[in-house]
Design a protein around this motif. Structure first.
Motif, PDB file in Angstrom:
ATOM      1  N   ASN A 129      65.497  71.179  57.677  1.00 50.26           N
ATOM      2  CA  ASN A 129      64.877  70.480  56.553  1.00 50.26           C
ATOM      3  C   ASN A 129      63.674  71.244  56.018  1.00 50.26           C
ATOM      4  N   ASP A 130      62.860  71.772  56.922  1.00 43.85           N
ATOM      5  CA  ASP A 130      61.691  72.544  56.500  1.00 43.85           C
ATOM      6  C   ASP A 130      62.110  73.815  55.763  1.00 43.85           C
ATOM      7  N   ARG A 133      63.311  72.765  52.308  1.00 39.86           N
ATOM      8  CA  ARG A 133      62.134  72.285  51.572  1.00 39.86           C
ATOM      9  C   ARG A 133      61.294  73.457  51.076  1.00 39.86           C
ATOM     10  N   ALA A 136      63.179  75.291  48.253  1.00 39.78           N
ATOM     11  CA  ALA A 136      63.150  74.508  47.022  1.00 39.78           C
ATOM     12  C   ALA A 136      61.761  74.524  46.392  1.00 39.78           C
ATOM     13  N   SER A 137      60.734  74.344  47.215  1.00 38.18           N
ATOM     14  CA  SER A 137      59.368  74.316  46.693  1.00 38.18           C
ATOM     15  C   SER A 137      59.005  75.623  45.999  1.00 38.18           C
ATOM     16  N   TYR A 157      67.988  66.677  52.067  1.00 39.22           N
ATOM     17  CA  TYR A 157      66.724  65.995  52.359  1.00 39.22           C
ATOM     18  C   TYR A 157      65.523  66.865  51.991  1.00 39.22           C
ATOM     19  N   GLY A 158      65.552  68.133  52.364  1.00 37.72           N
ATOM     20  CA  GLY A 158      64.421  69.010  52.084  1.00 37.72           C
ATOM     21  C   GLY A 158      64.180  69.198  50.596  1.00 37.72           C
ATOM     22  N   LEU A 159      65.250  69.295  49.820  1.00 38.92           N
ATOM     23  CA  LEU A 159      65.109  69.420  48.368  1.00 38.92           C
ATOM     24  C   LEU A 159      64.514  68.147  47.776  1.00 38.92           C
ATOM     25  N   ARG A 161      62.640  65.964  49.318  1.00 35.60           N
ATOM     26  CA  ARG A 161      61.220  65.935  49.705  1.00 35.60           C
ATOM     27  C   ARG A 161      60.390  66.837  48.792  1.00 35.60           C
ATOM     28  N   ALA A 162      60.906  68.036  48.525  1.00 33.92           N
ATOM     29  CA  ALA A 162      60.166  68.974  47.676  1.00 33.92           C
ATOM     30  C   ALA A 162      59.965  68.404  46.272  1.00 33.92           C
ATOM     31  N   GLU A 165      57.243  65.792  46.206  1.00 31.82           N
ATOM     32  CA  GLU A 165      55.887  66.326  46.324  1.00 31.82           C
ATOM     33  C   GLU A 165      55.367  66.911  45.013  1.00 31.82           C
ATOM     34  N   VAL A 203      60.043  59.406  51.147  1.00 29.80           N
ATOM     35  CA  VAL A 203      59.822  59.922  49.790  1.00 29.80           C
ATOM     36  C   VAL A 203      59.510  58.757  48.852  1.00 29.80           C
TER      37      VAL A 203
END
Length: 350
Positions: A129-130, A133, A136-137, A157-159, A161-162, A165, A203
């Motif tokens: 996930n990290d 993320r 994507a960030s 999930y990571g995308l 989350r990014a 944020e 999120v």
């Protein structure tokens, strides 16, 4: 190949990029990430091989689309695939499979000899996930729109989350056979069956999840969906009953789109489609949306004035001897790319 030399009517170019497009990510409007990962799948495995299979199948597409003619020229690029994810997935999948076998034999997640395995799987999934993320960030910070190709349904999930944020609220149009609202399914916190539960938990920028076509879910998931203002459920049975009573699909799509906020993320699990479109998907379920029905719904969202801020295509399980799954996945991916670019134009009009 230089973008100016690319011939969209020529032979598909096997250059390792989705659709064989020549765009570099820095020069494209939309960047596609890949997540070759399927650690927690609880039935059929193989989604970790989907990105490569979809890349291969995507070179067989023709690029003219009457819904969005020429929009691919704005740039659809492929980020480098991190194949360490695939290697890590293979190692952890063996651990997860032993846990699942133990549970299916009547064991518990608290039994000593599976506790360590569950912890290792959860730690590895958090690292994945990290990874997503961070990827994507990085692209979002450069002003790119980002889509993701899984992998199982835990991978976006990571995308998400990014995106959360970045500031501002958005909704999720979730096309799926399943609600994916289970908490730590089989002991795995980041299970493919838990992504929407985790999104609701982690999120807050996700204002609402609009679930479409779901038809295989637990009583607990049904209670959660019914009791949450952040979930709107358009189940397969209700859609079918309305159709049997004479409701047009266009009318139903208007109701679904009306439940979405202005900014929309599309999470497209391939098992939301009817079985002939995804015969080898990990957890197949009869019923579902037709290919054209599902993409008409996304087009309705794109043309409604809403903006698609990101998307994923997940749960494609390719088979070398049967190209249907990868071919359908590639075409869903291309349509989502075009409709995302379309939605960013005023009123979704070309």
């Amino acid at each position: 190949m230089d973008a100016n030399e690319f011939n969209p009517d020529g032979v598909g170019v096997a250059n390792g990029a989705y659709f064989g497009f020549p765009f570099a990510p820095d020069d494209a409007e939309l960047v596609l990430l890949s997540a070759p990962w399927d650690v927690t799948v609880s039935y059929g495995a193989g989604t970790a091989y989907a990105p490569d299979a979809i890349i291969e199948a995507s070179t067989q597409l023709d690029f003219y689309d009457p819904a969005a003619p020429g929009l691919w020229r704005r740039g659809i690029a492929t980020a480098d695939v991190d194949y360490s994810l695939l290697e890590h997935s293979h190692r952890l999948r063996a651990e997860a499979a032993k846990v699942i076998e133990h549970l299916e034999s009547g064991g518990r997640v608290t039994d000593d000899h599976v506790v360590r395995r569950i912890r290792r799987v959860n730690e590895g999934c958090a690292q994945m996930n990290d990874n997503i993320r961070a990827q994507a960030s990085a692209w979002l910070s450069k002003g790119k729109t980002v889509g993701l190709v899984g992998g199982d349904h835990s991978t976006p999930y990571g995308l998400i989350r990014a995106l959360g944020e970045r500031g501002g609220e958005f909704g999720i149009l979730h096309i799926d056979a399943h609600c994916d609202l289970r908490e730590a399914y089989e002991g795995f916190e980041f299970s493919h069956a838990s992504i929407m539960y985790n999104v609701l938990r982690d999120v807050p920028a996700v204002r609402r999840i609009v679930q479409v076509g779901v038809r295989d879910y637990s009583e607990g998931e049904a209670r959660l969906a019914a009791g949450s203002e952040r979930i709107a459920l358009f189940g397969d049975r209700d859609l079918a009953l309305a159709r049997f009573a004479g409701a047009a699909w266009a009318e139903q799509c208007r109701r679904i789109v009306d439940a979405l906020p202005q900014d929309v993320y599309v999470s497209f699990d391939i098992d939301g489609l009817t079985l002939e479109n995804c015969p080898h998907t990990g957890t197949p379920v009869p019923g579902g949306l037709g290919f054209d029905e599902a993409l008409y719904l996304v087009e309705c969202a794109a043309r409604s004035g809403r903006r698609i801020v990101g998307f994923d295509v997940v749960e494609v399980v390719p088979r070398a001897e049967e190209p249907v799954d990868a071919a359908v996945g590639a075409r869903v991916l291309y349509k989502l790319c075009l409709l995302t670019l379309l939605s960013k134009m005023r009123g979704g009009m070309v």
